[in-house]
Design a protein around this motif. Structure first.
Motif, PDB file in Angstrom:
ATOM      1  N   SER A 186       0.815  -1.221   0.000  1.00 63.67           N
ATOM      2  CA  SER A 186       0.000   0.000   0.000  1.00 63.67           C
ATOM      3  C   SER A 186       0.844   1.264   0.000  1.00 63.67           C
ATOM      4  O   SER A 186       0.304   2.367  -0.162  1.00 63.67           O
ATOM      5  CB  SER A 186      -0.932   0.004   1.219  1.00 63.67           C
ATOM      6  N   SER A 187       2.142   1.131   0.200  1.00 64.05           N
ATOM      7  CA  SER A 187       3.018   2.305   0.287  1.00 64.05           C
ATOM      8  C   SER A 187       2.976   3.147  -0.980  1.00 64.05           C
ATOM      9  O   SER A 187       3.046   4.382  -0.926  1.00 64.05           O
ATOM     10  CB  SER A 187       4.459   1.871   0.559  1.00 64.05           C
ATOM     11  N   PHE A 188       2.846   2.488  -2.122  1.00 61.52           N
ATOM     12  CA  PHE A 188       2.940   3.201  -3.401  1.00 61.52           C
ATOM     13  C   PHE A 188       1.728   4.097  -3.636  1.00 61.52           C
ATOM     14  O   PHE A 188       1.868   5.217  -4.131  1.00 61.52           O
ATOM     15  CB  PHE A 188       3.111   2.179  -4.528  1.00 61.52           C
ATOM     16  N   ILE A 189       0.528   3.630  -3.265  1.00 65.58           N
ATOM     17  CA  ILE A 189      -0.663   4.470  -3.430  1.00 65.58           C
ATOM     18  C   ILE A 189      -0.673   5.572  -2.368  1.00 65.58           C
ATOM     19  O   ILE A 189      -1.172   6.676  -2.613  1.00 65.58           O
ATOM     20  CB  ILE A 189      -1.957   3.612  -3.364  1.00 65.58           C
ATOM     21  N   LEU A 190      -0.115   5.306  -1.169  1.00 63.93           N
ATOM     22  CA  LEU A 190      -0.024   6.346  -0.142  1.00 63.93           C
ATOM     23  C   LEU A 190       0.882   7.483  -0.601  1.00 63.93           C
ATOM     24  O   LEU A 190       0.628   8.657  -0.305  1.00 63.93           O
ATOM     25  CB  LEU A 190       0.488   5.748   1.170  1.00 63.93           C
ATOM     26  N   MET A 191       1.944   7.149  -1.328  1.00 66.95           N
ATOM     27  CA  MET A 191       2.811   8.185  -1.882  1.00 66.95           C
ATOM     28  C   MET A 191       2.041   9.049  -2.869  1.00 66.95           C
ATOM     29  O   MET A 191       2.175  10.280  -2.881  1.00 66.95           O
ATOM     30  CB  MET A 191       4.031   7.558  -2.558  1.00 66.95           C
ATOM     31  N   LYS A 192       1.223   8.424  -3.693  1.00 67.47           N
ATOM     32  CA  LYS A 192       0.399   9.167  -4.650  1.00 67.47           C
ATOM     33  C   LYS A 192      -0.533  10.136  -3.936  1.00 67.47           C
ATOM     34  O   LYS A 192      -0.718  11.282  -4.362  1.00 67.47           O
ATOM     35  CB  LYS A 192      -0.422   8.189  -5.503  1.00 67.47           C
ATOM     36  N   LEU A 193      -1.146   9.682  -2.844  1.00 65.30           N
ATOM     37  CA  LEU A 193      -2.047  10.546  -2.073  1.00 65.30           C
ATOM     38  C   LEU A 193      -1.275  11.704  -1.437  1.00 65.30           C
ATOM     39  O   LEU A 193      -1.763  12.835  -1.386  1.00 65.30           O
ATOM     40  CB  LEU A 193      -2.759   9.730  -0.994  1.00 65.30           C
ATOM     41  N   GLY A 194      -0.067  11.422  -0.952  1.00 61.99           N
ATOM     42  CA  GLY A 194       0.756  12.482  -0.384  1.00 61.99           C
ATOM     43  C   GLY A 194       1.116  13.537  -1.406  1.00 61.99           C
ATOM     44  O   GLY A 194       1.167  14.743  -1.111  1.00 61.99           O
ATOM     45  N   SER A 242       0.943  10.606   4.155  1.00 58.08           N
ATOM     46  CA  SER A 242       2.400  10.639   4.305  1.00 58.08           C
ATOM     47  C   SER A 242       2.831  10.125   5.677  1.00 58.08           C
ATOM     48  O   SER A 242       3.836   9.412   5.798  1.00 58.08           O
ATOM     49  CB  SER A 242       2.914  12.068   4.103  1.00 58.08           C
ATOM     50  N   MET A 243       2.061  10.473   6.705  1.00 58.63           N
ATOM     51  CA  MET A 243       2.409  10.023   8.054  1.00 58.63           C
ATOM     52  C   MET A 243       2.122   8.534   8.240  1.00 58.63           C
ATOM     53  O   MET A 243       2.899   7.824   8.874  1.00 58.63           O
ATOM     54  CB  MET A 243       1.657  10.854   9.089  1.00 58.63           C
ATOM     55  N   VAL A 244       1.008   8.058   7.666  1.00 53.61           N
ATOM     56  CA  VAL A 244       0.726   6.612   7.705  1.00 53.61           C
ATOM     57  C   VAL A 244       1.811   5.852   6.952  1.00 53.61           C
ATOM     58  O   VAL A 244       2.244   4.777   7.369  1.00 53.61           O
ATOM     59  CB  VAL A 244      -0.666   6.314   7.110  1.00 53.61           C
ATOM     60  N   LEU A 245       2.256   6.432   5.853  1.00 54.79           N
ATOM     61  CA  LEU A 245       3.340   5.836   5.068  1.00 54.79           C
ATOM     62  C   LEU A 245       4.588   5.647   5.919  1.00 54.79           C
ATOM     63  O   LEU A 245       5.254   4.607   5.853  1.00 54.79           O
ATOM     64  CB  LEU A 245       3.646   6.738   3.872  1.00 54.79           C
ATOM     65  N   GLY A 246       4.904   6.649   6.745  1.00 53.57           N
ATOM     66  CA  GLY A 246       6.078   6.548   7.605  1.00 53.57           C
ATOM     67  C   GLY A 246       5.879   5.621   8.780  1.00 53.57           C
ATOM     68  O   GLY A 246       6.700   4.737   9.037  1.00 53.57           O
ATOM     69  N   VAL A 247       4.756   5.800   9.492  1.00 55.39           N
ATOM     70  CA  VAL A 247       4.512   5.026  10.709  1.00 55.39           C
ATOM     71  C   VAL A 247       4.294   3.553  10.391  1.00 55.39           C
ATOM     72  O   VAL A 247       4.909   2.670  10.991  1.00 55.39           O
ATOM     73  CB  VAL A 247       3.303   5.601  11.482  1.00 55.39           C
ATOM     74  N   ALA A 267       8.527  12.574   1.127  1.00 54.86           N
ATOM     75  CA  ALA A 267       9.610  11.689   1.583  1.00 54.86           C
ATOM     76  C   ALA A 267      10.107  12.102   2.966  1.00 54.86           C
ATOM     77  O   ALA A 267      10.367  11.247   3.826  1.00 54.86           O
ATOM     78  CB  ALA A 267      10.759  11.714   0.579  1.00 54.86           C
ATOM     79  N   SER A 268      10.226  13.410   3.207  1.00 52.32           N
ATOM     80  CA  SER A 268      10.687  13.887   4.513  1.00 52.32           C
ATOM     81  C   SER A 268       9.684  13.544   5.603  1.00 52.32           C
ATOM     82  O   SER A 268      10.063  13.107   6.696  1.00 52.32           O
ATOM     83  CB  SER A 268      10.918  15.400   4.467  1.00 52.32           C
ATOM     84  N   LEU A 269       8.386  13.740   5.322  1.00 55.89           N
ATOM     85  CA  LEU A 269       7.343  13.380   6.288  1.00 55.89           C
ATOM     86  C   LEU A 269       7.394  11.893   6.609  1.00 55.89           C
ATOM     87  O   LEU A 269       7.215  11.482   7.765  1.00 55.89           O
ATOM     88  CB  LEU A 269       5.964  13.748   5.739  1.00 55.89           C
ATOM     89  N   ARG A 270       7.638  11.086   5.593  1.00 54.05           N
ATOM     90  CA  ARG A 270       7.723   9.638   5.796  1.00 54.05           C
ATOM     91  C   ARG A 270       8.872   9.280   6.745  1.00 54.05           C
ATOM     92  O   ARG A 270       8.694   8.512   7.700  1.00 54.05           O
ATOM     93  CB  ARG A 270       7.916   8.940   4.449  1.00 54.05           C
ATOM     94  N   LEU A 271      10.041   9.837   6.486  1.00 53.86           N
ATOM     95  CA  LEU A 271      11.217   9.494   7.286  1.00 53.86           C
ATOM     96  C   LEU A 271      11.116  10.035   8.706  1.00 53.86           C
ATOM     97  O   LEU A 271      11.503   9.361   9.667  1.00 53.86           O
ATOM     98  CB  LEU A 271      12.475  10.024   6.592  1.00 53.86           C
TER      99      LEU A 271
END
Length: 288
Positions: free
Chosen positions: A20-28, A218-223, A38-42
């Protein structure tokens, strides 16, 4: 609960989370730049693993910290930005397909840099994988997306992943995954914080109607996609072994394609056929 059933549960959850990471990036990217996402993710991943960082940093020799930071750059930092840049132009489903090439790069770097023993079957898999990636680019190129060559950023990210796997295997073998991930992500969060702070992040939130959706994604992507998934992967390695855990690679593209179809992205038969070829090459590379 039966341990085998629990292992399969973690396996499926990992496939769903990482796929699901790839679609979350699209939403971000709906509201933010690739560098902000990318910064929010890290940063989010570094914060969620902060308690483990404080535990493990005292147990880690000082001369290993630079190697762990390099591992963080290759395994999380650089790929996070490359994936987001790529997804400004290509579909999330294509990104998920290309991500499956990571084990092939892991073998290639182990062979070239560390002279690791290799079998003819693995070299055959390496060749099949490369051919599959080239054909996947061609299959996407004849489609409606004229920016298919942005997929090269994904290939670059998977090369970083592969180099990191070889690096960890040869220089950080005695350390747990959780120890390496928590320390490396702390420094990745530290390095990426100025990128977010000195961008127009607050203005982006104010001017976009989808800002809170993008921020949440973006935050869900990171967490979840980086922090929690790393913990689950560590647990799966411990309870089921590295070979079983590595099979997660086969589930990610399926989930990514599923999300892409739900989001209205076009996936043609040639792409699926090329993906099958890449996965065949990965199977030959990683099979005992």
């Amino acid at each position: 609960m039966d341990q085998r059933l629990l292992n399969w549960g973690i396996f499926l959850l990992l496939c769903l989370t990482w796929g699901s990471s790839f679609i979350l990036m699209k939403l971000g990217l709906l509201s933010f730049s690739p560098y902000q996402v990318a910064s929010l993710r890290l940063i989010s991943a570094g914060i969620v693993l902060l308690p483990f960082f404080f535990k493990f940093i005292r147990q880690t020799p000082g001369n290993k910290i630079p190697v762990i930071i390099l591992s963080g750059l290759l395994g999380n930092g650089i790929p996070a930005y490359l994936f987001c840049i790529a997804e400004t132009r290509i579909d999330s489903s294509l990104a998920g397909m290309l991500n499956s090439f990571t084990p092939v790069f892991a073998l290639l770097f182990s062979l070239l840099l560390f002279r690791a023993p290799v079998q003819r079957r693995q070299l055959t898999g390496l060749a099949i994988g490369f051919i599959g990636v080239i054909c996947l680019f061609l299959a996407k190129g004849v489609d409606t997306n004229q920016y298919w060559y942005y997929g090269l950023f994904i290939v670059g990210a998977t090369a970083c992943y592969g180099l990191n796997i070889a690096l960890v295997h040869h220089y950080l073998k005695g350390y747990s995954t959780l120890q390496l991930v928590s320390i490396s992500l702390f420094f990745m969060a530290l390095f990426s914080a100025p990128v977010l702070i000195f961008s127009d992040f607050t203005q982006a939130i104010a001017r976009s109607d989808n800002a809170w959706v993008s921020l949440g994604a973006s935050m869900v992507l990171g967490v979840m996609g980086t922090g929690v998934a790393s913990l689950l992967f560590y647990q799966l390695i411990r309870s089921a072994g590295a070979m079983f855990a590595s099979m997660v690679t086969y589930g990610l593209p399926v989930v990514a394609i599923g999300w892409g179809l739900l989001a209205g992205e076009h996936v043609n038969g040639w792409q699926v056929l090329c993906l099958a070829g890449i996965m065949g090459g990965v199977y030959l590379v990683s099979r005992k």
